[in-house]
Write a protein that holds these residues in place. Sequence first.
Motif, PDB file in Angstrom:
ATOM      1  N   HIS A  73       0.873  -1.169   0.000  1.00 32.19           N
ATOM      2  CA  HIS A  73       0.000   0.000   0.000  1.00 32.19           C
ATOM      3  C   HIS A  73       0.911   1.220   0.000  1.00 32.19           C
ATOM      4  CE1 HIS A  73      -3.174  -2.773   1.336  1.00 32.19           C
ATOM      5  NE2 HIS A  73      -2.224  -3.288   2.082  1.00 32.19           N
ATOM      6  N   ILE A  74       0.389   2.350  -0.371  1.00 37.40           N
ATOM      7  CA  ILE A  74       1.159   3.582  -0.340  1.00 37.40           C
ATOM      8  C   ILE A  74       0.534   4.510   0.686  1.00 37.40           C
ATOM      9  CG2 ILE A  74       1.956   5.599  -1.624  1.00 37.40           C
ATOM     10  CD1 ILE A  74       1.741   3.912  -4.187  1.00 37.40           C
ATOM     11  N   ILE A  75       1.382   5.043   1.547  1.00 34.11           N
ATOM     12  CA  ILE A  75       0.968   6.084   2.480  1.00 34.11           C
ATOM     13  C   ILE A  75       1.428   7.401   1.874  1.00 34.11           C
ATOM     14  CG2 ILE A  75       1.188   7.031   4.804  1.00 34.11           C
ATOM     15  CD1 ILE A  75       2.059   4.120   5.643  1.00 34.11           C
ATOM     16  N   GLU A  76       0.495   8.303   1.694  1.00 37.10           N
ATOM     17  CA  GLU A  76       0.810   9.632   1.175  1.00 37.10           C
ATOM     18  C   GLU A  76       0.669  10.633   2.312  1.00 37.10           C
ATOM     19  OE1 GLU A  76      -0.928  11.784  -2.586  1.00 37.10           O
ATOM     20  OE2 GLU A  76      -2.214  12.189  -0.834  1.00 37.10           O
ATOM     21  N   ILE A  77       1.690  11.442   2.513  1.00 38.59           N
ATOM     22  CA  ILE A  77       1.610  12.507   3.513  1.00 38.59           C
ATOM     23  C   ILE A  77       1.598  13.841   2.790  1.00 38.59           C
ATOM     24  CG2 ILE A  77       2.730  13.678   5.448  1.00 38.59           C
ATOM     25  CD1 ILE A  77       4.012  11.004   6.169  1.00 38.59           C
ATOM     26  N   THR A  78       0.567  14.616   3.068  1.00 43.92           N
ATOM     27  CA  THR A  78       0.509  16.002   2.605  1.00 43.92           C
ATOM     28  C   THR A  78       1.011  16.857   3.760  1.00 43.92           C
ATOM     29  OG1 THR A  78      -1.369  15.535   1.173  1.00 43.92           O
ATOM     30  CG2 THR A  78      -0.995  17.839   1.762  1.00 43.92           C
ATOM     31  N   PRO A  79       2.202  17.454   3.610  1.00 43.59           N
ATOM     32  CA  PRO A  79       2.743  18.263   4.701  1.00 43.59           C
ATOM     33  C   PRO A  79       1.892  19.504   4.969  1.00 43.59           C
ATOM     34  CG  PRO A  79       4.464  17.695   3.125  1.00 43.59           C
ATOM     35  CD  PRO A  79       3.145  17.335   2.495  1.00 43.59           C
ATOM     36  N   VAL A  80       1.769  19.848   6.245  1.00 39.17           N
ATOM     37  CA  VAL A  80       1.077  21.059   6.656  1.00 39.17           C
ATOM     38  C   VAL A  80       2.097  22.064   7.182  1.00 39.17           C
ATOM     39  CG1 VAL A  80      -0.631  22.022   8.248  1.00 39.17           C
ATOM     40  CG2 VAL A  80      -1.046  19.810   7.143  1.00 39.17           C
ATOM     41  N   GLN A  81       2.956  21.612   8.087  1.00 36.20           N
ATOM     42  CA  GLN A  81       4.033  22.468   8.570  1.00 36.20           C
ATOM     43  C   GLN A  81       5.219  21.627   8.975  1.00 36.20           C
ATOM     44  OE1 GLN A  81       2.606  24.718  11.925  1.00 36.20           O
ATOM     45  NE2 GLN A  81       3.276  23.196  13.385  1.00 36.20           N
ATOM     46  N   GLY A  82       6.374  22.244   8.991  1.00 36.63           N
ATOM     47  CA  GLY A  82       7.588  21.551   9.377  1.00 36.63           C
ATOM     48  C   GLY A  82       8.458  22.430  10.247  1.00 36.63           C
ATOM     49  N   VAL A  83       9.213  21.793  11.102  1.00 37.24           N
ATOM     50  CA  VAL A  83      10.217  22.474  11.907  1.00 37.24           C
ATOM     51  C   VAL A  83      11.566  21.899  11.482  1.00 37.24           C
ATOM     52  CG1 VAL A  83      11.114  22.884  14.217  1.00 37.24           C
ATOM     53  CG2 VAL A  83       8.639  22.833  13.827  1.00 37.24           C
ATOM     54  N   PHE A  84      12.434  22.793  11.005  1.00 36.29           N
ATOM     55  CA  PHE A  84      13.732  22.390  10.484  1.00 36.29           C
ATOM     56  C   PHE A  84      14.817  22.932  11.399  1.00 36.29           C
ATOM     57  CE2 PHE A  84      16.623  22.592   6.461  1.00 36.29           C
ATOM     58  CZ  PHE A  84      17.170  21.367   6.768  1.00 36.29           C
ATOM     59  N   LEU A  85      15.576  22.034  12.020  1.00 39.61           N
ATOM     60  CA  LEU A  85      16.741  22.406  12.806  1.00 39.61           C
ATOM     61  C   LEU A  85      17.960  22.159  11.940  1.00 39.61           C
ATOM     62  CD1 LEU A  85      15.870  20.716  16.219  1.00 39.61           C
ATOM     63  CD2 LEU A  85      15.808  23.149  15.704  1.00 39.61           C
ATOM     64  N   TRP A  86      18.695  23.216  11.640  1.00 36.49           N
ATOM     65  CA  TRP A  86      19.843  23.073  10.742  1.00 36.49           C
ATOM     66  C   TRP A  86      20.926  24.065  11.134  1.00 36.49           C
ATOM     67  CZ3 TRP A  86      20.893  25.875   5.763  1.00 36.49           C
ATOM     68  CH2 TRP A  86      21.952  25.295   5.056  1.00 36.49           C
ATOM     69  N   ALA A  87      22.103  23.557  11.399  1.00 36.16           N
ATOM     70  CA  ALA A  87      23.229  24.407  11.791  1.00 36.16           C
ATOM     71  C   ALA A  87      23.567  25.431  10.715  1.00 36.16           C
ATOM     72  CB  ALA A  87      24.445  23.544  12.108  1.00 36.16           C
ATOM     73  N   GLY A  88      23.282  25.116   9.469  1.00 28.80           N
ATOM     74  CA  GLY A  88      23.563  26.034   8.362  1.00 28.80           C
ATOM     75  C   GLY A  88      22.847  27.365   8.492  1.00 28.80           C
ATOM     76  N   PHE A  89      21.672  27.373   9.137  1.00 25.70           N
ATOM     77  CA  PHE A  89      20.974  28.636   9.344  1.00 25.70           C
ATOM     78  C   PHE A  89      21.809  29.565  10.225  1.00 25.70           C
ATOM     79  CE2 PHE A  89      16.844  26.148   8.718  1.00 25.70           C
ATOM     80  CZ  PHE A  89      16.670  26.607   7.420  1.00 25.70           C
ATOM     81  N   GLY A  90      22.445  29.006  11.255  1.00 24.03           N
ATOM     82  CA  GLY A  90      23.278  29.813  12.152  1.00 24.03           C
ATOM     83  C   GLY A  90      24.460  30.427  11.428  1.00 24.03           C
ATOM     84  N   ALA A 118      18.176  32.018  13.007  1.00 25.04           N
ATOM     85  CA  ALA A 118      17.912  31.042  14.063  1.00 25.04           C
ATOM     86  C   ALA A 118      18.029  29.630  13.486  1.00 25.04           C
ATOM     87  CB  ALA A 118      16.519  31.256  14.642  1.00 25.04           C
ATOM     88  N   VAL A 119      18.652  28.718  14.239  1.00 23.61           N
ATOM     89  CA  VAL A 119      18.847  27.364  13.727  1.00 23.61           C
ATOM     90  C   VAL A 119      17.537  26.595  13.636  1.00 23.61           C
ATOM     91  CG1 VAL A 119      21.250  27.170  14.452  1.00 23.61           C
ATOM     92  CG2 VAL A 119      19.430  26.403  15.993  1.00 23.61           C
ATOM     93  N   ARG A 120      16.492  27.081  14.300  1.00 24.65           N
ATOM     94  CA  ARG A 120      15.169  26.452  14.243  1.00 24.65           C
ATOM     95  C   ARG A 120      14.263  27.339  13.397  1.00 24.65           C
ATOM     96  NH1 ARG A 120      10.153  26.675  16.779  1.00 24.65           N
ATOM     97  NH2 ARG A 120       9.230  24.644  17.253  1.00 24.65           N
ATOM     98  N   GLN A 121      13.794  26.793  12.288  1.00 24.58           N
ATOM     99  CA  GLN A 121      12.917  27.523  11.380  1.00 24.58           C
ATOM    100  C   GLN A 121      11.638  26.713  11.156  1.00 24.58           C
ATOM    101  OE1 GLN A 121      13.556  30.575   9.782  1.00 24.58           O
ATOM    102  NE2 GLN A 121      15.423  30.736  11.010  1.00 24.58           N
ATOM    103  N   MET A 122      10.519  27.417  11.059  1.00 23.67           N
ATOM    104  CA  MET A 122       9.251  26.762  10.790  1.00 23.67           C
ATOM    105  C   MET A 122       8.862  27.043   9.330  1.00 23.67           C
ATOM    106  SD  MET A 122       5.589  26.950  12.713  1.00 23.67           S
ATOM    107  CE  MET A 122       6.216  26.028  14.099  1.00 23.67           C
ATOM    108  N   TYR A 123       8.343  26.022   8.688  1.00 24.82           N
ATOM    109  CA  TYR A 123       7.932  26.139   7.288  1.00 24.82           C
ATOM    110  C   TYR A 123       6.488  25.677   7.175  1.00 24.82           C
ATOM    111  CZ  TYR A 123       8.015  25.552   2.213  1.00 24.82           C
ATOM    112  OH  TYR A 123       7.754  25.648   0.875  1.00 24.82           O
ATOM    113  N   CYS A 124       5.664  26.460   6.543  1.00 30.25           N
ATOM    114  CA  CYS A 124       4.254  26.090   6.321  1.00 30.25           C
ATOM    115  C   CYS A 124       4.040  25.863   4.838  1.00 30.25           C
ATOM    116  CB  CYS A 124       3.316  27.166   6.839  1.00 30.25           C
ATOM    117  SG  CYS A 124       3.422  27.376   8.622  1.00 30.25           S
ATOM    118  N   TRP A 125       3.438  24.734   4.496  1.00 31.88           N
ATOM    119  CA  TRP A 125       3.174  24.419   3.106  1.00 31.88           C
ATOM    120  C   TRP A 125       1.912  25.124   2.647  1.00 31.88           C
ATOM    121  CZ3 TRP A 125       6.549  21.238   5.473  1.00 31.88           C
ATOM    122  CH2 TRP A 125       7.527  20.609   4.706  1.00 31.88           C
TER     123      TRP A 125
END
Length: 137
Positions: free
Chosen positions: A108-125, A130-137
């Motif tokens: 079976h296939i599970i499909e996820i439609t993203p609503v929001q994400g929290v991205f922790l990435w040292a590259g932002f710093g 801020a190393v923690r960024q929120m993204y809304c689709w």
Amino acid sequence: EAFLLKHNTGVLATGWEGQVRSTPIKYMYYEGKIYMFSEGGKKFSNLYRNNQVSFSVFDPFIDFSHLAGLQIDGKARMIEPDDEEYALLAAAKGIAGNRLKKMPVILHIIEITPVQGVFLWAGFGKIKKAVRQMYCW
């Protein structure tokens, strides 16, 4: 999206009432959605009752200067073998139709439609963000 495309394995969290299930699983990011092929398990009974999911992808932790992880909240739906888009997604994943028919289990296939994400990435710093960024689709 580049982070999701760079990886192929994540952790899918599903829940219903007092039960939570966390499943390591391979995925593909395709046209703005996350797809997973799976033969079943406890996550399916949770998904049929509650389509709210959390999905995480991350790099191995080395230290804070290499921090990289993404947690996505979204809505899941099941795609069955007789659904119109099933063959298209199998082809996008590189799975031939005749191979699917020969398998001893139904995928079976599970499909996820993203609503929001929290991205922790040292590259932002490194770019003074801020190393923690929120993204809304």
